[in-house]
Design an enzyme around this catalytic site. Sequence first.
Site, PDB file in Angstrom:
ATOM      1  N   ASP A 114      44.666 -25.756 -10.397  1.00 53.78           N
ATOM      2  CA  ASP A 114      43.109 -26.020  -9.622  1.00 53.78           C
ATOM      3  C   ASP A 114      43.563 -25.579  -8.180  1.00 53.78           C
ATOM      4  OD1 ASP A 114      41.096 -27.453  -8.578  1.00 53.78           O
ATOM      5  OD2 ASP A 114      40.974 -28.796 -10.453  1.00 53.78           O
ATOM      6  N   THR A 160      36.345 -27.558  -5.756  1.00 56.05           N
ATOM      7  CA  THR A 160      35.257 -28.729  -5.949  1.00 56.05           C
ATOM      8  C   THR A 160      36.387 -29.903  -6.383  1.00 56.05           C
ATOM      9  OG1 THR A 160      34.724 -27.995  -8.016  1.00 56.05           O
ATOM     10  CG2 THR A 160      33.347 -27.543  -6.529  1.00 56.05           C
ATOM     11  N   ASN A 163      42.235 -14.818 -17.989  1.00 56.20           N
ATOM     12  CA  ASN A 163      43.735 -15.307 -17.086  1.00 56.20           C
ATOM     13  C   ASN A 163      44.170 -16.430 -17.892  1.00 56.20           C
ATOM     14  OD1 ASN A 163      43.837 -13.039 -15.548  1.00 56.20           O
ATOM     15  ND2 ASN A 163      43.536 -14.344 -13.699  1.00 56.20           N
ATOM     16  N   GLY A 213      45.064 -15.374 -21.464  1.00 54.62           N
ATOM     17  CA  GLY A 213      46.415 -14.468 -21.442  1.00 54.62           C
ATOM     18  C   GLY A 213      47.456 -15.274 -21.209  1.00 54.62           C
ATOM     19  N   LYS A 266      48.176 -16.571 -24.876  1.00 54.60           N
ATOM     20  CA  LYS A 266      48.521 -15.555 -25.627  1.00 54.60           C
ATOM     21  C   LYS A 266      49.950 -15.270 -25.506  1.00 54.60           C
ATOM     22  CE  LYS A 266      47.612 -10.530 -26.444  1.00 54.60           C
ATOM     23  NZ  LYS A 266      48.535  -9.615 -25.350  1.00 54.60           N
ATOM     24  N   TYR A 295      26.007 -19.607 -13.637  1.00 49.78           N
ATOM     25  CA  TYR A 295      26.728 -20.453 -14.556  1.00 49.78           C
ATOM     26  C   TYR A 295      26.470 -20.231 -15.918  1.00 49.78           C
ATOM     27  CZ  TYR A 295      28.776 -25.129 -16.241  1.00 49.78           C
ATOM     28  OH  TYR A 295      29.436 -25.874 -16.603  1.00 49.78           O
ATOM     29  N   TYR A 324      39.331 -13.003 -28.173  1.00 47.16           N
ATOM     30  CA  TYR A 324      40.708 -13.060 -28.508  1.00 47.16           C
ATOM     31  C   TYR A 324      41.043 -14.002 -29.848  1.00 47.16           C
ATOM     32  CZ  TYR A 324      41.990 -11.827 -23.581  1.00 47.16           C
ATOM     33  OH  TYR A 324      42.469 -11.120 -22.568  1.00 47.16           O
ATOM     34  N   THR A 350      27.242 -34.878 -18.360  1.00 42.44           N
ATOM     35  CA  THR A 350      28.257 -36.094 -18.489  1.00 42.44           C
ATOM     36  C   THR A 350      28.379 -36.631 -17.300  1.00 42.44           C
ATOM     37  OG1 THR A 350      29.517 -34.904 -20.266  1.00 42.44           O
ATOM     38  CG2 THR A 350      30.582 -36.300 -19.090  1.00 42.44           C
ATOM     39  N   ARG A 382      24.127 -33.762  -8.507  1.00 41.69           N
ATOM     40  CA  ARG A 382      23.709 -33.877  -9.812  1.00 41.69           C
ATOM     41  C   ARG A 382      23.156 -35.216  -9.966  1.00 41.69           C
ATOM     42  NH1 ARG A 382      28.092 -31.024 -13.590  1.00 41.69           N
ATOM     43  NH2 ARG A 382      29.480 -31.872 -11.945  1.00 41.69           N
TER      44      ARG A 382
HETATM   45  N1  UDP Z   1      17.388 -34.002 -10.544  1.00 48.00           N
HETATM   46  C1  UDP Z   1      16.439 -34.669  -9.929  1.00 48.00           C
HETATM   47  N2  UDP Z   1      16.864 -35.498  -8.551  1.00 48.00           N
HETATM   48  C2  UDP Z   1      18.197 -35.070  -8.215  1.00 48.00           C
HETATM   49  C3  UDP Z   1      18.933 -34.329  -8.824  1.00 48.00           C
HETATM   50  C4  UDP Z   1      18.594 -33.627  -9.855  1.00 48.00           C
HETATM   51  O1  UDP Z   1      15.122 -34.828 -10.196  1.00 48.00           O
HETATM   52  O2  UDP Z   1      18.260 -35.508  -6.921  1.00 48.00           O
HETATM   53  C5  UDP Z   1      16.753 -33.419 -11.945  1.00 48.00           C
HETATM   54  C6  UDP Z   1      16.941 -31.828 -11.748  1.00 48.00           C
HETATM   55  O3  UDP Z   1      16.004 -31.029 -11.164  1.00 48.00           O
HETATM   56  C7  UDP Z   1      17.134 -31.886 -13.479  1.00 48.00           C
HETATM   57  C8  UDP Z   1      17.783 -33.271 -13.911  1.00 48.00           C
HETATM   58  O4  UDP Z   1      17.612 -33.989 -12.726  1.00 48.00           O
HETATM   59  O5  UDP Z   1      15.899 -31.797 -13.976  1.00 48.00           O
HETATM   60  C9  UDP Z   1      19.281 -32.850 -14.152  1.00 48.00           C
HETATM   61  O6  UDP Z   1      19.544 -32.314 -13.031  1.00 48.00           O
HETATM   62  P1  UDP Z   1      21.207 -32.220 -12.545  1.00 48.00           P
HETATM   63  O7  UDP Z   1      21.515 -31.688 -11.318  1.00 48.00           O
HETATM   64  O8  UDP Z   1      22.131 -33.613 -12.947  1.00 48.00           O
HETATM   65  O9  UDP Z   1      22.117 -31.350 -13.946  1.00 48.00           O
HETATM   66  P2  UDP Z   1      21.149 -30.222 -15.124  1.00 48.00           P
HETATM   67  O10 UDP Z   1      21.230 -30.966 -16.184  1.00 48.00           O
HETATM   68  O11 UDP Z   1      20.037 -29.584 -14.098  1.00 48.00           O
HETATM   69  O12 UDP Z   1      22.233 -29.324 -14.922  1.00 48.00           O
END
Ligand code: UDP
Length: 310
Positions: A31, A35, A96, A99, A102, A142, A156, A172, A183
């Site tokens: 790691d 993050t 990597n 790899g 493997k 992403y 692979y 999650t 999030r």
């Molecule tokens: N979201 C929100 N307020 C926040 C953060 C996220 O309303 O402060 C909403 C975001 O726009 C999305 C959902 O919550 O629709 C889930 O967002 P998150 O960032 O957790 O992950 P995502 O599922 O979008 O990858």
Amino acid sequence: MRIVITGGAGFIGSHLVEKFLSLDHQVVVIDNLITGKSENLTLHKNLIFIEQNICKYTEVEGKVDWVMHFASPASPIDFKKLPIQILKVGSSGTINALGIAKVKKAKFFLASTSEVYGDPLEHPQKETYVGNVDPISERSVYDEAKRFAEATTMAYHRFHKIDTRIIRIFNTYGPRMRPEDGRVISNFISQALTNKPITVYGDGTQTRSFQYVTDLVEGVVRLMDVDFYDPVNLGNPIEYTILDLAKIIKKLTSSNSEIVFKPLPEADPKRRRPDISRAKQMLKWEPKISLEDGLMKMIEYYKPLLQLQK
Ligand code: UDP
């Protein structure tokens, strides 16, 4: 077994490390702490920590039974802050990690994501759905990196006959998710506990389905024991609107926060819910922790953390 985990100091990776140590396996974490946090790992005689970016050529000494590739920034705020790192860890990082598998004749396990479905036109999402991804949106760093990672893993598997697994992880949450992660659950709980406004993006009608981290870990462990190479969704199929989530968290924290509405991020998926029939049938797995129980555990974990930050 001896298990290498990239991203082992991160939120999900560190829960896997803990699980494997409790099963008496030896664990090697790779790691770069971009993050992840070293505090997510505890000293243990069966744990080795290599502080290194898996995008760089990495050698691991000794035998290896599994390489688990869980390294990647994964929060939508990282899509803006760390776009190139996300693209690199999903592409050269995956190559990597494969790899290592493997050369060590080890099995390989890829942590992919529900983001490969993009803004889905099929609902709920089955593994056979090929997705609706905009290749140039901010989220694409992403989405496309993980789609590339899945393609590489299958190549692979087919070409080098590596024994591989792919999971698609749906939203999650749980302890060790950074309060500043950005999030929705970490934001809402931090905001509610500090009586700051709870920021709903858009009108809050978009949906997500939230899985507690120990349910995910159980699914991972079960899939390691099954010979199956196609992707498997791991997530909780109970769907909530984001506005309802805000209200639930406000109630559970007895918060005085007001709920405010902010602009919706670009390419924010409108609906997301896993079809978990495949995992149910093959792994005899389904999530056990209800949203309210999981949120209460997370709230208890955040209370002292947020106190410390004051
Ligand atoms: N979201 C929100 N307020 C926040 C953060 C996220 O309303 O402060 C909403 C975001 O726009 C999305 C959902 O919550 O629709 C889930 O967002 P998150 O960032 O957790 O992950 P995502 O599922 O979008 O990858």
